[in-house]
Design an enzyme around this catalytic site. Structure first.
Site, PDB file in Angstrom:
ATOM      1  N   LYS A  84       0.863  -1.186   0.000  1.00  0.00           N
ATOM      2  CA  LYS A  84       0.000   0.000   0.000  1.00  0.00           C
ATOM      3  C   LYS A  84       0.898   1.234   0.000  1.00  0.00           C
ATOM      4  CE  LYS A  84      -3.819   2.011   2.716  1.00  0.00           C
ATOM      5  NZ  LYS A  84      -4.757   1.771   3.845  1.00  0.00           N
ATOM      6  N   SER A 112      -9.469   1.801   2.930  1.00  0.00           N
ATOM      7  CA  SER A 112      -8.603   2.541   2.039  1.00  0.00           C
ATOM      8  C   SER A 112      -7.552   1.675   1.331  1.00  0.00           C
ATOM      9  CB  SER A 112      -7.884   3.633   2.818  1.00  0.00           C
ATOM     10  OG  SER A 112      -7.055   3.078   3.821  1.00  0.00           O
ATOM     11  N   SER A 123      -9.944  -0.275   7.121  1.00  0.00           N
ATOM     12  CA  SER A 123      -9.333  -0.137   5.790  1.00  0.00           C
ATOM     13  C   SER A 123      -8.636  -1.373   5.255  1.00  0.00           C
ATOM     14  CB  SER A 123      -8.339   1.026   5.789  1.00  0.00           C
ATOM     15  OG  SER A 123      -9.019   2.247   5.833  1.00  0.00           O
TER      16      SER A 123
END
Lengths: 65, 459
Positions: free
Chosen positions: B76, B151, B175
């Site tokens: 990420k 996210s 997330s």
């Protein structure tokens, strides 16, 4: 806890350092703050919390700096 | 079809699978699919092939470092990577190149993973899905008109599509588990303090968790084994023994005490029939395996959501204050609007939320006293259209994920089948602090019975 008017809301944004247009303030107040405010009320637990009620801490009293 | 990490690890160890060939297959998949899915912010094919060749050399010399050696993954793009841009999917950090790896990145590199690139996120792990940023939002591989959740959106999409075998995520209000549920993969938010947060762009200090996403719970256990461990330079890191996270995989759930939190998805925020059925099906397969399943009641979902949201906004505002007050319009519209709520909170609002947090932790732990795990819905619905996601989705309607950021409990989201439209649905298994192996054990049983792991997105 008293709810903020849009004017109060704008003042707080300014105090925090945000210099926004009237349209931006209105959108934030109407769509953002209106659903946000009840959460600020919710965490007060109706004012019934004992005075000595502690917050949750992540602070640890050791020497890990 | 892309193998699982466990399958690939066995084949690499047996020298029947070449890490270079595996990496090339993933690179081909990325080349074919990422122009539509937008899961990657940055692809690193040269580095990936170099790392795969190094893994292959170890394979030939029988000096493999373990089950992650030669496994293609992605990070990420809030995980710092030395010498590679780490943008947080934001214009503000578009040119940011860290000098050092995040601690978890270094640990995974040490285990021999092959880095395929940096993955899309909601801006600074909160603002999305946004169409006004330098990179488009990731799309759901099961239906590219649909939302991935966030996210850790790029990780969810890339893992589901088979572009990578696993990846990293972060979880402050759900997330990791949100994308896991909507993309039909597994993702674990470990116990708070289990994985170092050092070198990961923070969102809210006291709620941020690092963890992995992968196709299966077993693969998450393998990744977590490399990511977990005490870091004296992370003030929230806790020095506790590291268990074998895979120890329970394939084990029986006979006698496991399971509490079903039905009121979250039936009353507090009613879920779609498919999402509700995922909970019922999961409870059924655990009971069929010998688990003792009963209902349990926790505090109202909105109580958790309120405290989590206030703490998140206050801490995030504090972090971003220097930039948002000077570069407001450089943030995406969603990010800057959400962040602005932190500007109107008082110190008392924040402390009251922290007091509520302590009460909710106590209430949750009390409700779990006679239980080993909780079974909780993974999402309120299947993936919605990406262009219909409301800007203020986190306001008003409480989600099923934030309670376990607030309480710090380990929570695993696994796929528990598919809805009528062919979109995946997930459930969460939540455990006591540091009991991730138990969570994996139960999650694996649900996944084995319901998740159809032989089914991948077409394309």
């Amino acid at each position: 806890m008293a709810e903020l008017s849009q004017s109060d809301f704008a003042t707080l944004l300014r105090r925090a350092g945000l210099d926004l247009s009237a349209a931006e303030i209105e959108e934030l107040y109407t769509s953002g703050y209106q659903p946000f405010a009840p959460m600020m009320e919710n965490v007060r637990a109706g004012g019934s919390r004992p005075r000595e009620s502690e917050p949750a801490h992540v602070f640890s009293v050791d020497d890990r700096a | 079809m892309t193998p699982t990490i466990a399958e690939a690890a066995r084949a690499i160890a047996a020298r029947t699978l070449s890490p270079v060939e595996l990496t090339r297959a993933c690179l081909d998949r990325i080349e074919a699919r990422d122009p539509t899915l937008h899961a990657f912010i940055l692809r690193t094919p040269e580095r990936a092939l170099a790392e795969a060749r190094a893994a292959e050399t170890r394979q030939m010399h029988r000096t493999l470092r373990g089950p992650l050696d030669g496994i293609p993954i992605g990070h990420k793009d809030i995980y710092s990577t030395a010498g590679l841009p780490t943008t947080a999917h934001s214009r503000l950090l578009a040119d940011h190149v860290p000098a050092a790896d995040a601690q978890t990145v270094a640990m995974l590199s040490g285990a021999g993973v092959v880095l395929m690139g940096k993955l899309a996120t909601h801006e600074f792990a909160i603002g999305g899905p946004s169409f006004d940023l330098p990179w488009p939002p990731a799309r759901n591989p099961w239906d590219t008109t649909r939302f991935t959740s966030g996210s850790s959106s790029g990780t969810g999409a890339a893992v589901a599509d088979g572009m990578i075998l696993g990846g990293t995520g972060s979880d402050t209000g759900g997330s990791i588990r949100g994308p896991a549920a909507l993309c039909g993969v597994a993702g674990i938010k470990p116990t708070y303090g289990r994985c170092s947060r050092r070198g990961i762009v923070p969102l809210a200090f006291s709620l941020d968790h690092a963890g992995p996403l992968a196709w299966t719970a077993e693969d998450c256990a393998l990744l977590l084994q490399a990511m977990a461990g005490h870091d004296p330079l992370d003030p929230a890191s806790v020095d506790v023994p590291l268990p074998d996270f895979s120890a329970g995989i394939g084990g029986s759930v006979r006698g496991l005490r399971v509490g079903v939190v039905r009121h979250f998805h039936e009353n507090d925020n009613p879920a779609t029939p498919a999402c509700a059925r995922a909970v019922e099906d999961s409870a059924r397969v655990l009971a069929a395996g010998g688990a003792a399943v009963r209902d349990v009641t926790l505090p109202p979902l909105m109580d958790y959501q309120s405290a989590n949201s206030l703490i998140l906004h206050a801490e995030a505002w504090t972090l971003h204050e220097p930039w948002i007050t000077s570069r407001f319009h450089d943030y995406g519209d969603i990010m800057r609007s959400r962040l602005a709520m932190g500007a109107v909170m008082s110190a008392a609002d924040y402390i009251q939320a922290l007091r509520r947090r302590r009460e909710l932790v106590a209430a949750t732990r009390a409700a779990m006293a006679e239980l080993d795990v909780l079974l909780v819905a993974g999402a309120q619905s299947e993936a919605p259209p990406i262009d219909a996601v409301p800007k203020w989705m986190a306001m008003g309607k409480p989600g099923f994920l934030a309670p376990f950021n607030l309480t710090g409990l380990p929570a695993l989201s696994v796929c528990a089948g598919f809805g009528e439209g062919g979109l995946p649905v997930g459930v969460q298994v939540v455990g006591h602090p540091w009991q991730e192996p138990t969570v994996f054990r139960a999650g694996h049983v649900i996944e084995r019975e319901l998740a159809e792991r032989g089914r991948r997105p077409q394309g």
